[in-house]
Design a protein around this motif. Sequence first.
Motif, mmCIF file in Angstrom:
data_model
loop_
_atom_site.group_PDB
_atom_site.id
_atom_site.type_symbol
_atom_site.label_atom_id
_atom_site.label_comp_id
_atom_site.label_asym_id
_atom_site.label_seq_id
_atom_site.Cartn_x
_atom_site.Cartn_y
_atom_site.Cartn_z
ATOM 1 N N SER A 134 5.149 -6.741 -18.476
ATOM 2 C CA SER A 134 4.486 -7.554 -17.462
ATOM 3 C C SER A 134 5.429 -7.871 -16.317
ATOM 4 N N GLY A 135 6.666 -8.264 -16.651
ATOM 5 C CA GLY A 135 7.641 -8.596 -15.619
ATOM 6 C C GLY A 135 7.965 -7.409 -14.723
ATOM 7 N N VAL A 136 8.157 -6.237 -15.332
ATOM 8 C CA VAL A 136 8.452 -5.032 -14.556
ATOM 9 C C VAL A 136 7.282 -4.709 -13.633
ATOM 10 N N THR A 137 6.071 -4.800 -14.158
ATOM 11 C CA THR A 137 4.885 -4.461 -13.375
ATOM 12 C C THR A 137 4.701 -5.399 -12.192
ATOM 13 N N VAL A 138 4.827 -6.692 -12.442
ATOM 14 C CA VAL A 138 4.612 -7.681 -11.386
ATOM 15 C C VAL A 138 5.691 -7.571 -10.301
ATOM 16 N N LEU A 139 6.938 -7.409 -10.708
ATOM 17 C CA LEU A 139 8.008 -7.259 -9.723
ATOM 18 C C LEU A 139 7.845 -5.976 -8.917
ATOM 19 N N ALA A 140 7.447 -4.902 -9.580
ATOM 20 C CA ALA A 140 7.225 -3.640 -8.866
ATOM 21 C C ALA A 140 6.114 -3.803 -7.836
ATOM 22 N N ALA A 141 5.051 -4.516 -8.208
ATOM 23 C CA ALA A 141 3.942 -4.727 -7.281
ATOM 24 C C ALA A 141 4.385 -5.520 -6.058
ATOM 25 N N ALA A 142 5.158 -6.578 -6.281
ATOM 26 C CA ALA A 142 5.582 -7.436 -5.169
ATOM 27 C C ALA A 142 6.566 -6.717 -4.252
ATOM 28 N N TRP A 143 7.598 -6.099 -4.825
ATOM 29 C CA TRP A 143 8.640 -5.497 -3.994
ATOM 30 C C TRP A 143 8.209 -4.164 -3.391
ATOM 31 N N SER A 144 7.198 -3.524 -3.972
ATOM 32 C CA SER A 144 6.635 -2.343 -3.322
ATOM 33 C C SER A 144 6.018 -2.724 -1.988
ATOM 34 N N ASN A 145 5.455 -3.924 -1.931
ATOM 35 C CA ASN A 145 4.898 -4.427 -0.674
ATOM 36 C C ASN A 145 6.009 -4.724 0.327
ATOM 37 N N VAL A 146 7.073 -5.357 -0.160
ATOM 38 C CA VAL A 146 8.185 -5.712 0.726
ATOM 39 C C VAL A 146 8.819 -4.468 1.336
ATOM 40 N N PHE A 147 8.996 -3.420 0.527
ATOM 41 C CA PHE A 147 9.659 -2.201 0.999
ATOM 42 C C PHE A 147 8.678 -1.142 1.512
ATOM 43 N N ASP A 148 7.408 -1.520 1.681
ATOM 44 C CA ASP A 148 6.383 -0.626 2.241
ATOM 45 C C ASP A 148 6.195 0.649 1.423
ATOM 46 N N LEU A 149 6.385 0.561 0.114
ATOM 47 C CA LEU A 149 6.211 1.745 -0.722
ATOM 48 C C LEU A 149 4.755 2.189 -0.787
ATOM 49 N N TYR A 150 3.831 1.240 -0.583
ATOM 50 C CA TYR A 150 2.417 1.613 -0.606
ATOM 51 C C TYR A 150 2.079 2.571 0.529
ATOM 52 N N ALA A 151 2.793 2.438 1.636
ATOM 53 C CA ALA A 151 2.570 3.338 2.768
ATOM 54 C C ALA A 151 3.361 4.631 2.630
ATOM 55 N N VAL A 152 4.500 4.555 1.947
ATOM 56 C CA VAL A 152 5.393 5.721 1.847
ATOM 57 C C VAL A 152 4.959 6.672 0.734
ATOM 58 N N ILE A 153 4.551 6.131 -0.410
ATOM 59 C CA ILE A 153 4.207 6.943 -1.579
ATOM 60 C C ILE A 153 2.695 7.025 -1.701
ATOM 61 N N SER A 154 2.156 8.222 -1.632
ATOM 62 C CA SER A 154 0.715 8.422 -1.716
ATOM 63 C C SER A 154 0.170 7.967 -3.074
ATOM 64 N N ARG A 155 -0.897 7.201 -3.039
ATOM 65 C CA ARG A 155 -1.617 6.728 -4.230
ATOM 66 C C ARG A 155 -0.825 5.727 -5.070
ATOM 67 N N TRP A 156 0.350 5.308 -4.583
ATOM 68 C CA TRP A 156 1.136 4.346 -5.352
ATOM 69 C C TRP A 156 0.384 3.033 -5.522
ATOM 70 N N ASP A 157 -0.399 2.653 -4.509
ATOM 71 C CA ASP A 157 -1.158 1.407 -4.602
ATOM 72 C C ASP A 157 -2.179 1.465 -5.730
ATOM 73 N N LEU A 158 -2.743 2.654 -5.976
ATOM 74 C CA LEU A 158 -3.719 2.780 -7.062
ATOM 75 C C LEU A 158 -3.052 2.627 -8.424
ATOM 76 N N VAL A 159 -1.860 3.213 -8.555
ATOM 77 C CA VAL A 159 -1.113 3.077 -9.814
ATOM 78 C C VAL A 159 -0.795 1.608 -10.084
ATOM 79 N N VAL A 160 -0.347 0.911 -9.045
ATOM 80 C CA VAL A 160 0.017 -0.498 -9.212
ATOM 81 C C VAL A 160 -1.208 -1.344 -9.502
#
Length: 207
Positions: A66-92
Amino acid sequence: MKEDFLRPPATAAEWTADALRLIGILGVIAAAIWLKPTDAGITALALPALMLPRMLGMRAWFDTASGVTVLAAAWSNVFDLYAVISRWDLVVHFACTAVLTILAAEILTRAGVVGITASARPRARTPLVLAPLIALALSAVWEMIEWFGSVYISDQIHVGYQDTIGDMVLGGVGGLVAGGMLALIDVRRSPGPTQPAAEPQLSGRRG
């Protein structure tokens, strides 16, 4: 909940889960000092989800995941990974909604609203039906938050019809997986030597 929250870690997995909570707190401080206020707000939103597994006495493997998932979701937003990695937002969305659904199911069971988790001894099909509904409700709330943020906070938060529907579909699938987990295993850890086992709040017949 107080006893669970104050219970000292006893295994490597429990220490790891607590370390993730510390990372989450330090991350909020770092974002507030060196990044944008919106980044600090995003990382702060992760803190309740980081704390809830310990407060609810969840098993260490789930607490860590749970901790890994939640932190990944939050910091993916901070580092714009949702825009950089295709479909990453769906995985999260899939993984994060599954985690939040299990936490919500535990809260609803403890509150006596409906017995979903193993402590209530529900019918096996109960979590399979209710968990996806909880996941869809959580996904809808999250999409409302994204819409609010895009309209009133920052136009850098991108929302759209296809994006919203895709996120909700993957969230529902995550809820279905969460329901399967709840039907098969107990996600709560065993009570400690000085902590009495919780009485089931709602009972039913498995089937």
